[in-house]
Structure formats: structure tokens, C-alpha cells
Design a protein around this motif. Structure first.
Motif, PDB file in Angstrom:
ATOM      1  N   CYS A 288      -3.005  -2.660 -11.368  1.00 33.11           N
ATOM      2  CA  CYS A 288      -2.909  -3.310 -10.061  1.00 33.11           C
ATOM      3  C   CYS A 288      -1.574  -4.000  -9.819  1.00 33.11           C
ATOM      4  O   CYS A 288      -1.392  -4.613  -8.775  1.00 33.11           O
ATOM      5  CB  CYS A 288      -4.045  -4.307  -9.879  1.00 33.11           C
ATOM      6  SG  CYS A 288      -3.978  -5.698 -11.023  1.00 33.11           S
TER       7      CYS A 288
ATOM      8  N   THR B  82       0.860  -1.177   0.000  1.00 40.29           N
ATOM      9  CA  THR B  82       0.000   0.000   0.000  1.00 40.29           C
ATOM     10  C   THR B  82       0.895   1.225   0.000  1.00 40.29           C
ATOM     11  O   THR B  82       1.768   1.355   0.857  1.00 40.29           O
ATOM     12  CB  THR B  82      -0.908   0.043   1.244  1.00 40.29           C
ATOM     13  OG1 THR B  82      -1.711  -1.143   1.274  1.00 40.29           O
ATOM     14  CG2 THR B  82      -1.810   1.268   1.233  1.00 40.29           C
TER      15      THR B  82
ATOM     16  N   TYR C  94      -1.245  -2.354  -4.596  1.00 41.20           N
ATOM     17  CA  TYR C  94      -0.838  -2.997  -5.832  1.00 41.20           C
ATOM     18  C   TYR C  94       0.127  -4.133  -5.535  1.00 41.20           C
ATOM     19  O   TYR C  94       0.639  -4.274  -4.426  1.00 41.20           O
ATOM     20  CB  TYR C  94      -0.233  -2.007  -6.834  1.00 41.20           C
ATOM     21  CG  TYR C  94       0.999  -1.285  -6.338  1.00 41.20           C
ATOM     22  CD1 TYR C  94       2.281  -1.747  -6.643  1.00 41.20           C
ATOM     23  CD2 TYR C  94       0.879  -0.126  -5.572  1.00 41.20           C
ATOM     24  CE1 TYR C  94       3.403  -1.077  -6.190  1.00 41.20           C
ATOM     25  CE2 TYR C  94       1.999   0.540  -5.120  1.00 41.20           C
ATOM     26  CZ  TYR C  94       3.256   0.070  -5.439  1.00 41.20           C
ATOM     27  OH  TYR C  94       4.365   0.729  -4.979  1.00 41.20           O
TER      28      TYR C  94
ATOM     29  N   ARG D   2      -3.111   3.518  -2.288  1.00 47.23           N
ATOM     30  CA  ARG D   2      -3.207   2.719  -3.506  1.00 47.23           C
ATOM     31  C   ARG D   2      -2.525   1.381  -3.247  1.00 47.23           C
ATOM     32  O   ARG D   2      -1.352   1.330  -2.898  1.00 47.23           O
ATOM     33  CB  ARG D   2      -2.548   3.422  -4.702  1.00 47.23           C
ATOM     34  CG  ARG D   2      -3.261   4.698  -5.129  1.00 47.23           C
ATOM     35  CD  ARG D   2      -4.644   4.351  -5.703  1.00 47.23           C
ATOM     36  NE  ARG D   2      -5.355   5.520  -6.159  1.00 47.23           N
ATOM     37  CZ  ARG D   2      -6.420   6.039  -5.554  1.00 47.23           C
ATOM     38  NH1 ARG D   2      -6.875   5.490  -4.432  1.00 47.23           N
ATOM     39  NH2 ARG D   2      -7.029   7.077  -6.053  1.00 47.23           N
TER      40      ARG D   2
END
Length: 195
Positions: free
Chosen positions: A115, A22, A37, A35
Motif C-alpha cells: 500500500c 490512484t 497507494y 490501484r
């Protein structure tokens, strides 16, 4: 262009292939948002063409989509210090029991940038033949059921555009190889340029 400053970076999960993180990222206007990923080790894939214009495709089960997919021989960049083209040659030998006399860089692709940071380097292998020692690589788990199929490149393009082939690297590799062939191989880059 706006710079998106990462204010913090937190790892949530790690395994041998990827980690989930994160990032707190400053957006235009100053708002900071999280965010999530996946950070991936990276991969290589091989479009192996024989002298008859056929491409080596494998059928492999993928648990995430619960399907057997058409794919290129491919795998992880997981050997420290290994050159990317050498990783591609290793995967071609491991998944298809093949070797190649000529290697070129076909494409470099971020597979799912929404992602993941995963990047796959796709190589074109030509002058392809069986491993000289004749010994098949011992495959385990999902790879134990790999099936090698030689498919005419034009037929593979049709399969990719009709939705029969859905693996992104395979679609891009097939279309890239067809385009490279149509241009007389002028669009290819030296294998050593892969980054």
C-alpha cells in the motif's frame, strides 16, 4: 516478466509526508484496474550500539496504532539535498541526543509495499556517545514524551521475536545488527551506498 503499464496517475491527497494516489494499471490479459497507494518521502532509521553491546531504543506514541511502540531513532528524509547518512545522524541527535563515530549501511527496506512506496534506510551507528554540547534537542508533539532506553542487543532480539517489538524497521534493524555482529560485521555496506 510482465510489464504493468500505468495508464493514468491521479493524486487524491497531499501533505508534507505523503500523498495518496490512484494509478490505472494494465494487468496481464489487458484489463485496466485502479490501484490506490501512498507515495512517501522516505525515511532513515538508526541502530545505535554502544561499547557494551546495547542498542538505543525509544518509546514513542503512534496515533495510527494508538500505542506507544519500541522503535529505533528514525525520521523522514525531509531536508532537500541532505545525504541519507547525514539524515540518520540528525535523527539520532534529535531523538536520542547521541552522536556516532562510525556509520555503516545495515539494510534498505520497503516497509509496506502492498500500500506504500515508503523505503527506510537502516544504518548501524557505532562509537556512540552523548552530543558534545550537552544540550538536549527540544522535542514537540509525540516526540516530547520520547523515552530513550539502552537494551542489550540479545535481549532486543528476544523482544523482537516475542512480539514485544512490532515496529517493522525496529525488528529488521535489531535482527540485522545481531546477524552483522555474528558475522564479524562483514555483511555491512558503506553508509554512502544507501539509495
Amino acid at each position: 516478466m510482465t510489464t504493468y503499464e500505468v495508464r493514468s496517475h491521479t493524486e487524491r491527497l497531499r501533505n508534507r509526508v505523503f500523498s495518496v494516489v490512484t494509478d490505472a494499471v494494465e494487468m496481464p490479459g489487458g484489463e485496466v484496474v485502479d490501484r490506490d497507494y501512498m507515495v512517501h518521502v522516505g525515511a532513515v532509521g538508526v541502530v545505535a550500539l554502544d561499547g557494551e553491546g546495547r542498542v538505543a531504543l525509544v518509546r514513542q506514541y503512534r496515533p495510527a496504532v494508538r500505542q506507544v511502540l519500541w522503535e529505533l531513532p528514525a525520521g523522514l528524509i525531509d531536508v532537500p539535498g541532505e545525504a541519507l547518512v547525514d539524515a540518520a545522524a540528525r535523527e539520532l541527535a534529535e531523538e536520542a541526543d547521541l552522536v556516532a563515530g562510525r556509520w555503516d549501511l545495515l539494510a534498505e527496506v520497503h516497509t509496506t509495499p502492498g500500500c506504500s512506496n515508503e523505503k527506510i534506510r537502516l544504518f548501524l551507528a557505532r562509537d556512540v556517545g552523548p552530543k558534545p554540547d550537552g544540550d538536549a534537542y527540544e522535542r514537540t508533539h509525540e516526540e516530547a514524551d520520547l523515552e530513550l532506553h539502552w537494551v542489550d542487543l540479545d535481549e532486543a532480539v528476544t523482544m523482537a521475536l516475542s512480539g514485544e517489538i512490532t515496529n517493522a524497521a525496529c525488528v529488521i534493524g535489531i535482527l540485522g545488527a545481531a546477524q552483522a555482529r555474528a558475522s564479524g560485521w562483514k555483511t555491512l555496506r558503506p553508509a554512502a551506498e544507501a539509495g
